[in-house]
Design an enzyme around this catalytic site. Structure first.
Site, PDB file in Angstrom:
ATOM      1  CD  GLU A  85     -22.422   3.060 -25.047  1.00  0.00           C
ATOM      2  OE1 GLU A  85     -20.982   2.776 -24.445  1.00  0.00           O
ATOM      3  OE2 GLU A  85     -23.203   3.992 -26.095  1.00  0.00           O
ATOM      4  CB  CYS A 105     -30.253   6.014 -30.690  1.00  0.00           C
ATOM      5  SG  CYS A 105     -28.910   5.229 -31.711  1.00  0.00           S
ATOM      6  CB  CYS A 112     -20.202  -4.138 -33.519  1.00  0.00           C
ATOM      7  SG  CYS A 112     -20.847  -3.989 -34.425  1.00  0.00           S
ATOM      8  CB  CYS A 116     -16.884   1.430 -39.224  1.00  0.00           C
ATOM      9  SG  CYS A 116     -19.091   0.262 -39.671  1.00  0.00           S
ATOM     10  CB  CYS A 119     -17.517   2.404 -34.612  1.00  0.00           C
ATOM     11  SG  CYS A 119     -18.753   1.886 -33.512  1.00  0.00           S
ATOM     12  CB  CYS A 333     -21.676   4.436 -31.990  1.00  0.00           C
ATOM     13  SG  CYS A 333     -21.752   2.922 -32.583  1.00  0.00           S
TER      14      CYS A 333
HETATM   15  S1  SF4 Z   1     -20.525   1.632 -36.074  1.00  0.00           S
HETATM   16 FE1  SF4 Z   1     -19.610   0.988 -34.827  1.00  0.00          FE
HETATM   17  S2  SF4 Z   1     -21.552   0.121 -34.030  1.00  0.00           S
HETATM   18 FE2  SF4 Z   1     -22.303   0.089 -35.713  1.00  0.00          FE
HETATM   19  S3  SF4 Z   1     -22.015  -1.407 -37.451  1.00  0.00           S
HETATM   20 FE3  SF4 Z   1     -19.606  -0.155 -37.613  1.00  0.00          FE
HETATM   21  S4  SF4 Z   1     -18.520  -1.665 -35.932  1.00  0.00           S
HETATM   22 FE4  SF4 Z   1     -20.696  -2.064 -35.465  1.00  0.00          FE
END
Ligand code: SF4
Length: 350
Positions: A85, A105, A112, A116, A119, A333
């Site tokens: 994206e 962006c 990933c 987090c 996310c 995200c």
């Molecule tokens: S916010 Fe999402 S994309 Fe960014 S580092 Fe954390 S898990 Fe990964």
């Protein structure tokens, strides 16, 4: 090999006569050619050889979605059918100070690994790093599809940029180069979860790139609930690396702080964050949490967000409360990609 991953000197070494390299670069970056065939001032045989030796496009637009606030979101497919994206944000209060800008962006990985807790991108782990060409081509395609000249870059999309360090830096050197996109280093912000050794390496880069760190907690106890990476790089080490960046670059840095109701939005956290921000002379971007399907956290009330911001200001820290952009197009995200993949794997979904 994709031609958009090459520096000018590398392409020049491959061209005979050498001046063909500048003609090709003009077609790619100034005229945004979509095929080698469009490069009509090159001999036909040379164009055929280019097409045989190189790929020109690294991303392919599957869909774009407009939000009511003019944020535009792009879902791109890569050669291995992976999805990423990219978002075009006409103005981003809190990221820069001008108002006549178009910020893109960009993503740096498929998925990933950092997980987090707020996310969607981290829900299914990391699949692979993006190549330098795939990073550069997101910007070129957004520019071409939107018709807008991109002025700023934030590396805050899917993935952890500093976990794909070499490809990221190659892409940013190309994005910055006057022979390519010519976007000033001071208009490029790289956002990280806080990979300490890479922050120090980043500080030592000659380019004056901006640094943003996703903090989301002012103590280890709170931050660990939100960001698993804090176990590997606790706050003391992270803040020492931030201090190294600020003192090496003589630049301000930014902390990103997503406000989550009852988790990290107490005035006690604001007081500690205020002390950190003042010591590092850092700016703080406060972002009210954007609910993610499948996660139970909530966004604090507007008053609670304002109180947190006010507490930071009383510590002398510049704190912006970022107005949400793109919430109606799943701009958080990774959400558009996840939704698309789920739709594909659910036979009855249109
Ligand atoms: S916010 Fe999402 S994309 Fe960014 S580092 Fe954390 S898990 Fe990964």
């Amino acid at each position: 090999m994709n031609i958009k991953a090459l520096y000018r000197e590398e392409l020049t070494d491959l061209c005979d006569p050498a001046y063909r390299a500048d003609q090709i670069l003009q077609w790619i970056y100034a005229k945004q050619a979509g095929s080698f065939d469009e490069m009509t001032n090159l001999p036909a045989a040379f164009r055929q050889k280019l097409a045989a030796d190189f790929q020109l496009n690294a991303v392919h637009a599957l869909k774009t979605r407009n939000a009511t606030d003019t944020t535009e979101k792009f879902l791109f497919q890569l050669h291995d059918h992976s999805l990423i994206e990219t978002v075009l944000i006409p103005a981003t209060p809190g990221l820069t100070t001008q108002s006549d800008r178009h910020t893109v962006c960009v993503s740096t990985q498929v998925g990933c690994a950092y997980g987090c807790k707020f996310c969607a991108s981290g829900l299914e782990g990391v699949k692979r790093n993006l190549t330098a060409a795939e990073i550069v081509d997101q910007v070129l395609h957004v520019q071409k599809l939107s018709g807008e000249r991109v002025s700023n870059i934030v590396v805050m999309g899917m993935g952890e940029p500093l976990a794909n360090y070499d490809n990221l830096m190659r892409a940013l050197r190309i994005i910055n180069a006057p022979w390519a996109l010519g976007i000033g280093a001071r208009k490029i912000t790289v956002s990280t979860v806080g990979i300490v050794p890479r922050i120090r390496q980043f500080a030592d880069e000659p380019m004056q790139l901006r640094l943003a760190v996703s903090l989301h907690g002012a103590t280890d106890e709170v931050r660990e609930k939100i960001m698993p990476v804090n176990k590997k790089y606790p706050l003391k080490e992270l803040l020492a690396a931030c201090d190294y960046y600020v003192n090496t670059k003589h630049r301000m840095m930014t902390f990103e702080y997503i406000l989550i109701d009852g988790v990290n939005d107490t005035l006690d956290q604001a007081r500690i964050l205020g002390a950190i921000g003042r010591q590092l002379r850092a700016k703080v971007n406060l972002i009210p949490y954007n609910p993610v399907e499948g996660l139970s956290w909530k966004r604090p009330t507007r008053d609670r967000c304002k109180a947190f911001q006010h507490a930071l200001k009383t510590h002398g820290v510049t704190a912006t409360l970022r107005m949400e952009k793109g919430t109606d197009i799943n701009a958080a995200c990774g959400q558009l990609r996840l939704q698309h993949e789920r739709n594909l794997s659910t036979p009855n979904t249109v």
